[in-house]
Design a protein around this motif. Structure first.
Motif, PDB file in Angstrom:
ATOM      1  N   VAL A  58      55.099  56.985  22.144  1.00  0.00           N
ATOM      2  CA  VAL A  58      53.856  56.199  21.805  1.00  0.00           C
ATOM      3  C   VAL A  58      52.807  57.282  21.925  1.00  0.00           C
ATOM      4  O   VAL A  58      52.529  58.245  22.455  1.00  0.00           O
ATOM      5  CB  VAL A  58      53.608  54.878  22.617  1.00  0.00           C
ATOM      6  N   LEU A  59      51.540  56.316  21.369  1.00  0.00           N
ATOM      7  CA  LEU A  59      50.371  57.124  21.114  1.00  0.00           C
ATOM      8  C   LEU A  59      49.309  56.326  21.469  1.00  0.00           C
ATOM      9  O   LEU A  59      49.033  55.339  21.075  1.00  0.00           O
ATOM     10  CB  LEU A  59      50.200  57.663  19.724  1.00  0.00           C
ATOM     11  N   THR A  60      48.157  56.741  22.297  1.00  0.00           N
ATOM     12  CA  THR A  60      47.044  56.234  22.730  1.00  0.00           C
ATOM     13  C   THR A  60      45.859  57.035  21.883  1.00  0.00           C
ATOM     14  O   THR A  60      45.890  58.189  21.859  1.00  0.00           O
ATOM     15  CB  THR A  60      46.740  55.966  24.112  1.00  0.00           C
ATOM     16  N   ILE A  61      44.985  56.521  21.243  1.00  0.00           N
ATOM     17  CA  ILE A  61      43.907  57.071  20.468  1.00  0.00           C
ATOM     18  C   ILE A  61      42.773  56.251  20.967  1.00  0.00           C
ATOM     19  O   ILE A  61      42.065  55.135  20.662  1.00  0.00           O
ATOM     20  CB  ILE A  61      43.830  57.102  18.770  1.00  0.00           C
ATOM     21  N   ALA A  62      42.024  57.094  21.997  1.00  0.00           N
ATOM     22  CA  ALA A  62      40.893  56.478  22.588  1.00  0.00           C
ATOM     23  C   ALA A  62      39.952  57.346  23.322  1.00  0.00           C
ATOM     24  O   ALA A  62      40.232  58.687  23.414  1.00  0.00           O
ATOM     25  CB  ALA A  62      41.583  55.465  23.929  1.00  0.00           C
ATOM     26  N   GLY A  63      39.138  56.818  24.237  1.00  0.00           N
ATOM     27  CA  GLY A  63      38.273  57.749  25.177  1.00  0.00           C
ATOM     28  C   GLY A  63      38.823  57.869  26.739  1.00  0.00           C
ATOM     29  O   GLY A  63      39.578  56.949  26.871  1.00  0.00           O
ATOM     30  N   THR A  64      38.533  58.644  27.616  1.00  0.00           N
ATOM     31  CA  THR A  64      38.805  59.113  28.649  1.00  0.00           C
ATOM     32  C   THR A  64      37.798  58.102  29.709  1.00  0.00           C
ATOM     33  O   THR A  64      36.967  57.645  29.214  1.00  0.00           O
ATOM     34  CB  THR A  64      38.867  60.401  29.172  1.00  0.00           C
ATOM     35  N   ASP A  65      38.274  58.035  30.915  1.00  0.00           N
ATOM     36  CA  ASP A  65      37.636  57.504  31.852  1.00  0.00           C
ATOM     37  C   ASP A  65      37.797  58.122  33.164  1.00  0.00           C
ATOM     38  O   ASP A  65      38.905  58.388  33.796  1.00  0.00           O
ATOM     39  CB  ASP A  65      38.325  55.909  32.053  1.00  0.00           C
ATOM     40  N   ALA A 115      48.163  61.285  23.590  1.00  0.00           N
ATOM     41  CA  ALA A 115      47.180  60.861  23.367  1.00  0.00           C
ATOM     42  C   ALA A 115      46.340  61.699  22.393  1.00  0.00           C
ATOM     43  O   ALA A 115      46.452  62.946  22.631  1.00  0.00           O
ATOM     44  CB  ALA A 115      46.272  61.112  25.073  1.00  0.00           C
ATOM     45  N   VAL A 116      45.260  61.238  21.735  1.00  0.00           N
ATOM     46  CA  VAL A 116      44.259  61.734  21.011  1.00  0.00           C
ATOM     47  C   VAL A 116      42.805  61.241  21.468  1.00  0.00           C
ATOM     48  O   VAL A 116      42.838  60.006  21.795  1.00  0.00           O
ATOM     49  CB  VAL A 116      44.482  61.196  19.360  1.00  0.00           C
ATOM     50  N   VAL A 117      42.413  62.193  22.202  1.00  0.00           N
ATOM     51  CA  VAL A 117      40.723  62.033  22.820  1.00  0.00           C
ATOM     52  C   VAL A 117      39.959  61.850  21.793  1.00  0.00           C
ATOM     53  O   VAL A 117      39.482  62.712  21.055  1.00  0.00           O
ATOM     54  CB  VAL A 117      40.624  63.057  24.026  1.00  0.00           C
ATOM     55  N   VAL A 118      39.307  60.646  21.698  1.00  0.00           N
ATOM     56  CA  VAL A 118      38.067  60.552  20.794  1.00  0.00           C
ATOM     57  C   VAL A 118      36.528  60.608  21.513  1.00  0.00           C
ATOM     58  O   VAL A 118      35.817  61.165  20.624  1.00  0.00           O
ATOM     59  CB  VAL A 118      38.122  59.281  20.001  1.00  0.00           C
ATOM     60  N   ALA A 119      36.740  60.482  22.629  1.00  0.00           N
ATOM     61  CA  ALA A 119      35.459  60.538  23.517  1.00  0.00           C
ATOM     62  C   ALA A 119      35.855  60.623  24.983  1.00  0.00           C
ATOM     63  O   ALA A 119      36.741  60.462  25.386  1.00  0.00           O
ATOM     64  CB  ALA A 119      34.549  59.589  23.423  1.00  0.00           C
ATOM     65  N   VAL A 120      34.849  61.510  25.757  1.00  0.00           N
ATOM     66  CA  VAL A 120      34.935  61.961  27.101  1.00  0.00           C
ATOM     67  C   VAL A 120      33.882  61.128  27.676  1.00  0.00           C
ATOM     68  O   VAL A 120      32.719  61.343  27.449  1.00  0.00           O
ATOM     69  CB  VAL A 120      35.091  63.245  27.240  1.00  0.00           C
ATOM     70  N   THR A 121      34.209  60.175  28.753  1.00  0.00           N
ATOM     71  CA  THR A 121      33.248  59.349  29.489  1.00  0.00           C
ATOM     72  C   THR A 121      33.089  60.136  30.897  1.00  0.00           C
ATOM     73  O   THR A 121      33.958  60.723  31.517  1.00  0.00           O
ATOM     74  CB  THR A 121      33.294  58.032  29.686  1.00  0.00           C
ATOM     75  N   GLN A 175      43.980  67.166  16.598  1.00  0.00           N
ATOM     76  CA  GLN A 175      45.014  66.384  17.622  1.00  0.00           C
ATOM     77  C   GLN A 175      45.964  65.480  16.969  1.00  0.00           C
ATOM     78  O   GLN A 175      47.236  65.522  17.455  1.00  0.00           O
ATOM     79  CB  GLN A 175      44.252  65.601  18.594  1.00  0.00           C
ATOM     80  N   CYS A 176      45.844  64.809  15.886  1.00  0.00           N
ATOM     81  CA  CYS A 176      46.729  63.853  15.321  1.00  0.00           C
ATOM     82  C   CYS A 176      47.744  64.877  14.507  1.00  0.00           C
ATOM     83  O   CYS A 176      48.947  64.354  14.507  1.00  0.00           O
ATOM     84  CB  CYS A 176      45.814  63.176  14.252  1.00  0.00           C
ATOM     85  N   ALA A 177      47.171  65.706  13.645  1.00  0.00           N
ATOM     86  CA  ALA A 177      48.198  66.590  13.086  1.00  0.00           C
ATOM     87  C   ALA A 177      49.348  67.227  14.327  1.00  0.00           C
ATOM     88  O   ALA A 177      50.387  67.363  13.602  1.00  0.00           O
ATOM     89  CB  ALA A 177      47.507  67.701  12.441  1.00  0.00           C
ATOM     90  N   SER A 178      48.609  67.705  15.153  1.00  0.00           N
ATOM     91  CA  SER A 178      49.570  68.292  16.401  1.00  0.00           C
ATOM     92  C   SER A 178      50.535  67.266  16.586  1.00  0.00           C
ATOM     93  O   SER A 178      51.761  67.771  16.808  1.00  0.00           O
ATOM     94  CB  SER A 178      48.781  68.889  17.495  1.00  0.00           C
ATOM     95  N   LEU A 179      50.290  66.089  17.075  1.00  0.00           N
ATOM     96  CA  LEU A 179      51.343  65.163  17.393  1.00  0.00           C
ATOM     97  C   LEU A 179      52.231  65.010  16.348  1.00  0.00           C
ATOM     98  O   LEU A 179      53.428  64.752  16.573  1.00  0.00           O
ATOM     99  CB  LEU A 179      50.607  63.902  17.827  1.00  0.00           C
ATOM    100  N   ALA A 180      51.581  64.766  15.076  1.00  0.00           N
ATOM    101  CA  ALA A 180      52.628  64.194  13.972  1.00  0.00           C
ATOM    102  C   ALA A 180      53.456  65.535  13.873  1.00  0.00           C
ATOM    103  O   ALA A 180      54.537  65.231  13.176  1.00  0.00           O
ATOM    104  CB  ALA A 180      51.872  64.111  12.723  1.00  0.00           C
ATOM    105  N   ASP A 181      53.302  66.807  14.098  1.00  0.00           N
ATOM    106  CA  ASP A 181      54.089  67.852  13.589  1.00  0.00           C
ATOM    107  C   ASP A 181      55.430  67.878  14.766  1.00  0.00           C
ATOM    108  O   ASP A 181      56.214  68.605  14.294  1.00  0.00           O
ATOM    109  CB  ASP A 181      53.299  69.151  13.775  1.00  0.00           C
ATOM    110  N   ASP A 182      55.353  67.143  15.850  1.00  0.00           N
ATOM    111  CA  ASP A 182      56.278  67.448  16.843  1.00  0.00           C
ATOM    112  C   ASP A 182      56.920  66.276  17.382  1.00  0.00           C
ATOM    113  O   ASP A 182      58.090  66.395  17.669  1.00  0.00           O
ATOM    114  CB  ASP A 182      55.575  68.348  18.014  1.00  0.00           C
TER     115      ASP A 182
END
Length: 274
Positions: free
Chosen positions: A7-14, A37-43, A64-71
């Motif tokens: 599974v994948l989360t596309i979000a910011g870190t905490d 994970a695809v990191v969109v922002a860092v908090t 990041q998205c391309a990297s995940l889709a490739d593997d």
């Protein structure tokens, strides 16, 4: 190869570990799926609040998205904190480009401590571009009000808001009632793609240790969909899991403390016809 549920989360870190990508990955692990994970922002964030954040360049989001889709064989994904209109649009373009399975949209707008996590001008982009891609959307009451333009003061308004969100393109809707005034129960309204609806109710627990509840619910929902549960089953499992993480508390931090992600789902969640 690649048969284990991913599974994948596309979000910011905490940085405090209680919400965002960190909560998502903990939840996914607890629900026995492999999280990416695809990191969109860092908090810069802790249980007391969000001190600062920086959005990632859209080029890095694309890579990041391309990297995940490739593997990886991503069977379901979710979105969380998306920062601003430019990043929302970049995420939408990638979701159109790659098949990451059913999409759970958690329209994160405000942190527990009140800090904004989505620019005001991005709400329209979420409404116009992201919601039509959503297999399920999981707003709390303030988020549902922002997306629909409605005032949601009672259960009847929650039902109306659910139908309004469906008209905006989301196939399934769960409106979380944690912000409502009922001192004893937390009531969530669920509207499914086939038009059926129900309420999920759990006892309200007097605690400030609820940081990351929305992230955790949407991450659990994503995990259950990847494992093949029906939408109704996945939503019920997610509600029970979050209730368990609040009931079986841990003492971490000095503010809005995090959930206990290794808790077992609560057996106190009830379902009622709408």
């Amino acid at each position: 190869m690649n048969e284990f549920p991913q599974v994948l989360t596309i979000a910011g870190t905490d940085s405090g570990g209680g919400a965002g990508v960190m909560a998502d990955l903990k939840t996914m692990q607890a629900r026995h799926v492999f999280g990416t994970a695809v990191v969109v922002a860092v908090t810069a964030q802790n249980t007391l609040g969000v001190q600062d954040f920086m959005a990632m360049p859209t080029k890095l989001i694309d890579e990041q998205c391309a990297s995940l889709a490739d593997d990886f064989n991503i069977l379901a994904c979710k979105t969380g904190m998306l920062a601003d209109a430019e990043r929302v649009h970049a995420v939408v373009e990638n979701l159109r480009r790659y098949d990451f399975g059913p999409l759970t949209v958690d329209p994160v707008m405000i942190a527990k401590g009140g800090a904004p996590l989505l620019a005001e001008d991005a709400i329209q982009t979420v409404r116009d571009e992201l919601l039509p891609l959503a297999t399920v959307v999981t707003p709390n009451l303030p988020e549902a009000e922002k997306l629909t333009g409605m005032t949601i003061a009672d259960n009847a308004a929650m039902v109306q808001a659910g139908h309004a969100l469906q008209k905006l393109g989301a196939k399934n809707v769960i409106i979380k009632g944690g912000h409502e005034a009922d001192p004893k129960m937390a009531n969530d309204f669920v509207l499914l793609a086939d038009g059926s609806a129900f309420w999920l109710t759990a006892p309200r627990i007097a605690t400030v240790r609820t940081h990351g509840t929305g992230d955790t619910l949407s991450a659990c929902l994503t995990a259950e969909l990847a494992k093949g549960q029906s939408m109704a089953q996945a939503i019920q499992t997610a509600k029970a899991y979050v209730a368990g993480t609040i009931q079986d508390t841990i003492q971490v931090g000095h503010g809005h403390g995090p959930l206990n992600h290794w808790a077992t789902p609560s057996d106190e969640v009830t379902i009622h016809d709408a």
